[in-house]
Design an enzyme around this catalytic site. Structure first.
Site: not given
Ligand code: BG6
Length: 501
Positions: A150, A184, A180, A242
């Site tokens: 991104k 997680k 990412h 995110h």
């Protein structure tokens, strides 16, 4: 243990920040845990000329810097054997032909290739064109996949044209758009929490939930990334990607199965039902701010405008908050508040779900303060935890109530989690798209933030400020629908009681 076919992982931008701090250390940790396929090879690509030995020395330095305790010689001997270097100097058109010869003809390099774009967003379209033009993206002898970081584009229009460029050489299953955050473990726990427990499902809707807050705050500043951040700002950097993903995971319907396409279908449905924010409604739905100098962890820190590389009159936001409504059967009328900021009081990421008050306040006489609703909180980092706040009776003769927190922290002693990049790298090698973004997800997320970006881009004269080390600009409370809604900064009962701005 997953069975992953041998492959060549080609990292463009191998000596850059992302590769140094995340990718190479993640691959090393996978090596340590014996997760890398036996014949897997890492081919680092960079603009500079280097020998293989020089590259290996650099790799060793990266690992020692990231894991001073975790480095061990035995693993590194195995890891070094996988390392190769290939220079792609600017203007050297033949370097991609040479890369093709390596992948096509050298038996030491498995033909299944993952091309990882650890480069600036502006650079990867050119690299993909070059790979495509020499035929490196054709899947004749093995799979050819591309991992893209991104931000995917700069706004809706640029994302669309970027995508059109990719489709010239690639089809969607070859593309792995990484976020990412989705990798997680604690973020994946949102799905487990929702879909492996029956307890919550009946409550997970507009009848019981008052509102949802999703926060990602950082005490760090921009860490020398002004060249990127000046053109990005908090809304693009964190919310479009995110936080919007977190929102989709909280709000989505149970998928048909956990297969990648089923999961992504449900996330897209949520993004599509977010009520569009018209330009005239931007100020009622979004708030931006920029940090001035202040104190973080007891140390004085400069303001954003004093950071190296930042324009003296910059109105780039380092804090962004917004209110969204999801106009569907489950969530109609429930506000979702999202916020993120640099140089805030704490590093804290959490999803906080506030429940409605009971229909009748039967215990009003037993209380000396406003009613306390139930909360469910999912701490993402630094502490991954799950907490639930309920009311109980205070022991004693009087009927008094108290809020207690049921702490269902789930990590057992010795259970170490992995870095998001470790799992995502394995997924890309294996070809599992579940935790990567499909193009329509990215596009719908841009549609949500695009009107805000447009208005903010026009308003270049003024931006609200906040002191570094605080919880953001004061005016953000105007986003809330009612007086009894407020940003919750802490997962502890005491912190939750603060009517903080
Ligand atoms: C990145 C942003 O995508 O995510 C950074 O570009 C941000 O600005 C980072 O700091 C936050 O992720 P994490 O995993 O480091 O908390």
């Amino acid at each position: 243990m997953r069975i992953i076919p041998p492959c060549t992982v080609v990292i463009f931008g191998a000596s850059g920040n992302l590769s140094r701090r995340k990718l190479i250390p993640a691959l090393f940790r996978l090596e340590q845990a014996n997760h890398l396929p036996e014949k897997m090879v890492i081919l680092a690509a960079g603009l500079e000329e280097r020998t293989r030995e020089q590259w290996i020395d650099e790799v060793e330095g990266m690992i020692k810097a990231k894991y001073p305790q975790g480095y061990d010689k035995e693993t590194f001997e195995r890891f070094r054997a996988r390392q190769h270097y290939h220079a792609t100097p600017l203007g050297d058109a033949n370097s991609y032909d040479r890369l093709k010869t390596i992948l096509d003809d050298n038996p030491d390099f498995p033909p299944n290739a993952v091309f990882y774009m650890a480069v600036r967003p502006s650079e990867f379209p050119g690299i993909i064109d070059a790979l495509g033009n020499v035929g490196l993206l054709k899947q004749n002898s093995g799979t050819r996949r591309v991992v893209i970081e991104k931000p995917f584009g700069y706004d809706l229009l640029s994302a669309q044209s970027l995508q059109a460029g990719l489709y010239k050489h690639l089809n969607e299953p070859q593309i792995f758009r990484i976020d990412h955050y989705v990798g997680k473990g604690t973020v994946q726990n949102v799905m487990v929490f929702r879909f492996a427990n029956m307890l919550l499902e009946p409550l997970w809707n507009r009848h019981y939930i008052d509102h949802v807050q999703i926060t990602h705050s950082e005490s760090l500043g921009i860490e020398g990334r002004a060249d990127y951040y000046e053109g990005s700002g908090a809304l693009r950097d964190m919310i479009q990607s995110h936080l919007m993903q977190l929102l989709a995971l909280v709000a989505m319907e149970p998928p048909v199965s956990m297969a990648a396409e089923h999961l992504r279908d449900e996330k897209v449905k949520v993004l599509k039902t977010i009520r569009p924010i018209t330009q005239s409604a931007v100020h009622a739905h979004a708030f931006r701010g920029q940090y001035t100098s202040g104190t973080v962890d007891g140390k004085p820190v400069p303001g954003y405008l004093e950071e190296a590389g930042v324009a003296a009159d910059s109105t780039t936001e380092t804090f962004a908050a917004m209110k969204l409504f999801i106009d569907n059967w489950r969530w109609s009328g429930v506000p979702f508040y999202l916020r993120t900021g640099k140089r805030m009081a704490e590093n804290a990421s959490a999803i906080m779900i506030r429940f409605k008050n009971p229909p009748q306040d039967l215990l009003r006489a037993a209380r000396h303060e406003p009613p306390r609703p139930n909360w469910i909180m999912l701490g993402i980092q630094p502490n991954d935890c799950l907490k639930m706040e309920i009311q109980v009776k205070v022991p004693g003769l009087e009927l008094q109530t108290r809020t207690i927190s049921l702490d269902a922290s789930y990590r057992k002693g010795g259970e170490d989690d992995y870095d998001a990049y470790e799992g995502l790298l394995l997924d890309a090698m294996e070809g599992d798209h579940s935790l990567f973004l499909r193009y329509d997800e990215v596009e719908w997320a841009w549609r949500v933030v695009d009107p805000i970006l447009k208005v903010w881009a026009m308003e270049r004269e003024f931006i609200n400020t906040y002191s570094a080390g605080s919880w953001g600009p004061r005016g953000t409370y105007r986003l809330f629908d009612r007086d009894d809604q407020f940003w919750r900064h802490s997962l502890d009962v005491e912190g939750g009681n603060l009517q903080a701005y």
